[in-house]
Design a protein around this motif. Sequence first.
Motif, PDB file in Angstrom:
ATOM      1  N   LEU A 193      25.073 -10.038 -32.742  1.00  0.00           N
ATOM      2  CA  LEU A 193      23.974  -9.865 -31.786  1.00  0.00           C
ATOM      3  C   LEU A 193      24.425 -10.187 -30.367  1.00  0.00           C
ATOM      4  O   LEU A 193      24.152  -9.436 -29.432  1.00  0.00           O
ATOM      5  CB  LEU A 193      22.793 -10.760 -32.151  1.00  0.00           C
ATOM      6  N   ILE A 194      25.114 -11.304 -30.220  1.00  0.00           N
ATOM      7  CA  ILE A 194      25.555 -11.738 -28.892  1.00  0.00           C
ATOM      8  C   ILE A 194      26.523 -10.730 -28.277  1.00  0.00           C
ATOM      9  O   ILE A 194      26.531 -10.526 -27.063  1.00  0.00           O
ATOM     10  CB  ILE A 194      26.161 -13.153 -28.967  1.00  0.00           C
ATOM     11  N   SER A 195      27.316 -10.068 -29.126  1.00  0.00           N
ATOM     12  CA  SER A 195      28.271  -9.074 -28.625  1.00  0.00           C
ATOM     13  C   SER A 195      27.572  -7.792 -28.163  1.00  0.00           C
ATOM     14  O   SER A 195      28.214  -6.898 -27.641  1.00  0.00           O
ATOM     15  CB  SER A 195      29.286  -8.715 -29.708  1.00  0.00           C
ATOM     16  N   GLY A 196      26.280  -7.720 -28.391  1.00  0.00           N
ATOM     17  CA  GLY A 196      25.554  -6.504 -28.041  1.00  0.00           C
ATOM     18  C   GLY A 196      25.639  -5.468 -29.148  1.00  0.00           C
ATOM     19  O   GLY A 196      25.459  -4.279 -28.905  1.00  0.00           O
ATOM     20  N   ARG A 197      25.924  -5.918 -30.371  1.00  0.00           N
ATOM     21  CA  ARG A 197      26.012  -5.049 -31.552  1.00  0.00           C
ATOM     22  C   ARG A 197      27.046  -3.940 -31.320  1.00  0.00           C
ATOM     23  O   ARG A 197      26.830  -2.786 -31.643  1.00  0.00           O
ATOM     24  CB  ARG A 197      24.634  -4.477 -31.889  1.00  0.00           C
ATOM     25  N   LYS A 198      28.202  -4.326 -30.801  1.00  0.00           N
ATOM     26  CA  LYS A 198      29.246  -3.358 -30.436  1.00  0.00           C
ATOM     27  C   LYS A 198      30.096  -2.916 -31.622  1.00  0.00           C
ATOM     28  O   LYS A 198      30.980  -2.093 -31.457  1.00  0.00           O
ATOM     29  CB  LYS A 198      30.148  -3.963 -29.357  1.00  0.00           C
ATOM     30  N   TYR A 199      29.872  -3.472 -32.774  1.00  0.00           N
ATOM     31  CA  TYR A 199      30.641  -3.100 -33.963  1.00  0.00           C
ATOM     32  C   TYR A 199      29.712  -3.119 -35.160  1.00  0.00           C
ATOM     33  O   TYR A 199      28.582  -3.600 -35.072  1.00  0.00           O
ATOM     34  CB  TYR A 199      31.832  -4.055 -34.168  1.00  0.00           C
TER      35      TYR A 199
END
Length: 196
Positions: free
Chosen positions: A169-175
Amino acid sequence: MTSKKNDKYHLILQGALKVFAENGYHRSQVSKIAKAAGVADGTIYLYFKRKEDILIRLFQEKLGELVGKFHESVKGTTDAVEALRTVCSIHFSELESNPELAYVTQIELRQSDLELRKEIGNALKPYILLIENILEQGIQEQKFRSDLNVKLVRSLIFGAMDEAVTSWLISGRKYSLSDQTDDTLSFFLNGVSGGN
């Protein structure tokens, strides 16, 4: 509850999930929840005494559904490793497919008061016990070390999955969160296997 009342109840929970995810629990107003649910403000109070009750019920309902999926998926499984993989896979895929639920469970619940956290802890117990049962099954199958501190390891497993979702979530859902299942399971097994 009649079907119409039951529908409104679930509409309120869905509206609350959306509003809590968008605004944060503490900044969410009951009127916004009512609007998102398509009901009058006063209707909320026919089902819930206060905003905290909405969050508790939302968590209980959603976690109950998730635990039901876990139990159904591992029922009759004779392999603890596969059961653990299934739990991890469902945990990740369900939260990945519902980012609003992931946000509320991972971010908002951690900012709640002590009473709320106690209620949430009670709702989590069946999930933690399922993980414990899988560990005990693995010990009996001699796939996991016999000297495991099961109560500690169940918390570590849950905590690792929980942290993986928070990081996603914190990564912005980048993977893809679901794609993390094999690496997560590998981490668990290398920490608990009785291998050579």
